[in-house]
Design a protein around this motif. Structure first.
Motif, PDB file in Angstrom:
ATOM      1  N   LYS A  71      -7.503   8.771   0.738  1.00 48.81           N
ATOM      2  CA  LYS A  71      -8.039   7.822   1.716  1.00 48.81           C
ATOM      3  C   LYS A  71      -8.606   8.506   2.963  1.00 48.81           C
ATOM      4  O   LYS A  71      -8.269   9.650   3.260  1.00 48.81           O
TER       5      LYS A  71
ATOM      6  N   ASN B 108       0.810  -1.220   0.000  1.00 47.94           N
ATOM      7  CA  ASN B 108       0.000   0.000   0.000  1.00 47.94           C
ATOM      8  C   ASN B 108       0.842   1.268   0.000  1.00 47.94           C
ATOM      9  O   ASN B 108       1.977   1.272   0.465  1.00 47.94           O
TER      10      ASN B 108
ATOM     11  N   SER C 221      -6.581   9.215  -5.480  1.00 49.94           N
ATOM     12  CA  SER C 221      -7.624   8.444  -4.772  1.00 49.94           C
ATOM     13  C   SER C 221      -7.391   8.527  -3.263  1.00 49.94           C
ATOM     14  O   SER C 221      -6.921   7.582  -2.621  1.00 49.94           O
TER      15      SER C 221
ATOM     16  N   TYR D 277       0.958   7.205   3.346  1.00 45.11           N
ATOM     17  CA  TYR D 277       2.128   7.757   4.033  1.00 45.11           C
ATOM     18  C   TYR D 277       1.834   8.184   5.471  1.00 45.11           C
ATOM     19  O   TYR D 277       2.750   8.312   6.269  1.00 45.11           O
ATOM     20  N   GLU D 278       0.563   8.353   5.811  1.00 45.50           N
ATOM     21  CA  GLU D 278       0.218   8.651   7.203  1.00 45.50           C
ATOM     22  C   GLU D 278       0.698   7.535   8.123  1.00 45.50           C
ATOM     23  O   GLU D 278       0.867   7.726   9.329  1.00 45.50           O
TER      24      GLU D 278
ATOM     25  N   THR E 201      -8.014  14.220   4.096  1.00 47.42           N
ATOM     26  CA  THR E 201      -7.876  13.013   4.936  1.00 47.42           C
ATOM     27  C   THR E 201      -7.883  13.416   6.407  1.00 47.42           C
ATOM     28  O   THR E 201      -7.514  14.543   6.759  1.00 47.42           O
TER      29      THR E 201
ATOM     30  N   ASN F 282      -6.054   0.465   3.436  1.00 45.20           N
ATOM     31  CA  ASN F 282      -6.607   0.852   2.135  1.00 45.20           C
ATOM     32  C   ASN F 282      -7.503   2.086   2.223  1.00 45.20           C
ATOM     33  O   ASN F 282      -8.151   2.448   1.241  1.00 45.20           O
TER      34      ASN F 282
END
Ligand SMILES: Nc1nc2c(c(=O)[nH]1)N[C@H]1C(S)=C(S)[C@@H](COP(=O)(O)O)O[C@H]1N2
Ligand SMILES: [Mo]
Length: 335
Positions: free
Chosen positions: A252, A89, A250, A92-93, A182, A234
């Protein structure tokens, strides 16, 4: 933060609001965006419910959507095995290595979740995700996902059309773009606590679309994949899926959607504007400054990550659905 709002607020409301008003309001909210009713809805900070009398668990709601779709698969692709799609995946968080998100998101709790739709709309709303899931027409969509790093997957998402959600808030005629954000929660997201872990991104991660792109039937909000609710890595519990654009569009774990009249700033463009544009349409003819975009490694069931190298298609193979959005644009300039 508003994540905790629903529980704090739901009970006090039924306790202090006269019953008739409470019922009336629930009926109005059920109608979701009915003109005239909007003034009764809370602005930001409070979760608006639109109970449809559906108390099903999110997992059951996702399962039920499996045999429904408005858009059948547009290609004859083999699915990426679920085990790979949930362990390789970019998020980066939770760290920059491909296996960081699955490892570092184990404690991430997306329940309860609410998100705001505001900006240039008639009435801003904060919505509870469980209610949204019960209310929206959920379906399964099999889409290609092409990362700007030149790997790709084919994933069966479960969710709803972004336009179905956006239509409900009645955008003002001045709205031209939609901005997405996000969750910002450094306690749960180690990459937001440390610039070293989080790849130097200035969080929260933000993304954006032109309004006509957002309203395109392909634009999808996923709440599940492979027939289950979304895993944390995801983008649980709610993420965008834009199959004709590089994966970084896209976004998250969305907490805010905002209508604007100017092109919103986007995370990768801020970080490296000559490498990542606002549009980020998949384009085999426009190379990344550091590598070719003419082909990609399809992550399938061959070997550890899949070894098949295939040609990249314009708009990732979705040109019939989206090329008209860009017909008078120089896509080498607006990359
Ligand atoms: N908030 C947020 N969203 C994000 C990212 C991220 O680091 N943070 N990475 C993006 C990138 S580069 C890709 S390729 C996809 C990967 O989605 P997947 O991990 O579900 O395959 O998520 C995108 N959305
Ligand atoms: Mo990506």
């Amino acid at each position: 933060m508003w994540l905790k709002f629903k529980r704090d607020w739901e009970e006090p409301e039924s306790a202090v609001t006269p019953e008739a008003l409470f019922k009336q309001r629930r009926n109005i909210i059920k109608g979701f965006g009915v003109a005239g009713a909007a003034s009764l809805l809370p602005a930001t900070g409070q979760a608006a419910s639109w109970f449809g009398g559906d108390d099903e668990e999110p997992a059951a709601i996702v399962r039920r959507a499996l045999n429904k779709t408005d858009i059948p698969p547009l290609h004859n692709d083999a699915l990426t095995p679920e085990a790979k799609a949930i362990s390789h995946n970019n998020f980066y968080e939770f760290g920059t290595a491909k296996d960081d998100p699955v490892k570092n998101s184990r404690q991430f709790n997306p329940n309860p979740w609410s998100f705001t739709i505001d900006g240039l709309v008639e009435k801003p709303l904060t919505l509870d995700l469980d209610d949204v899931m019960a209310k929206m027409a959920l379906e399964q969509r099999i889409y290609r996902l092409r990362c700007v790093e030149a790997w790709s997957m084919v994933i069966p998402w479960v969710g709803f059309s972004l336009s179905d959600l956006l239509k409900q808030v009645k955008p003002l005629s001045s709205a031209r773009y939609v901005a997405f954000e996000t969750l910002y929660d450094p306690e749960q997201m180690p990459g937001q606590k440390s610039r070293f872990v989080g790849g130097g991104i200035n969080y929260p991660y933000v993304e954006g679309l032109r309004l006509d792109e957002a309203m395109n039937p392909l634009s999808f909000m996923a709440v599940g994949m492979y027939g289950k609710t979304l895993p944390a890595q995801n983008g649980a519990p709610l993420r965008l899926v834009l199959p004709w654009k590089y994966g970084f569009k896209s976004i998250k774990s969305i907490v805010r959607i905002r209508f604007t009249d100017v092109e919103p700033p986007t995370t990768w463009n801020i970080l490296s504007p000559h490498e990542y544009g606002f549009y980020a349409n998949v384009n085999p003819k426009v190379d990344h400054p550091r590598w070719s975009q003419a082909s990609e490694r399809r992550i399938d069931d061959a070997g550890l990550l899949g070894r098949k190298r295939i040609d990249t298609e314009m708009f990732n193979g979705y040109g019939e659905q989206v090329a008209h959005l860009y017909k008078n644009m120089d896509l080498t300039r607006y990359f």
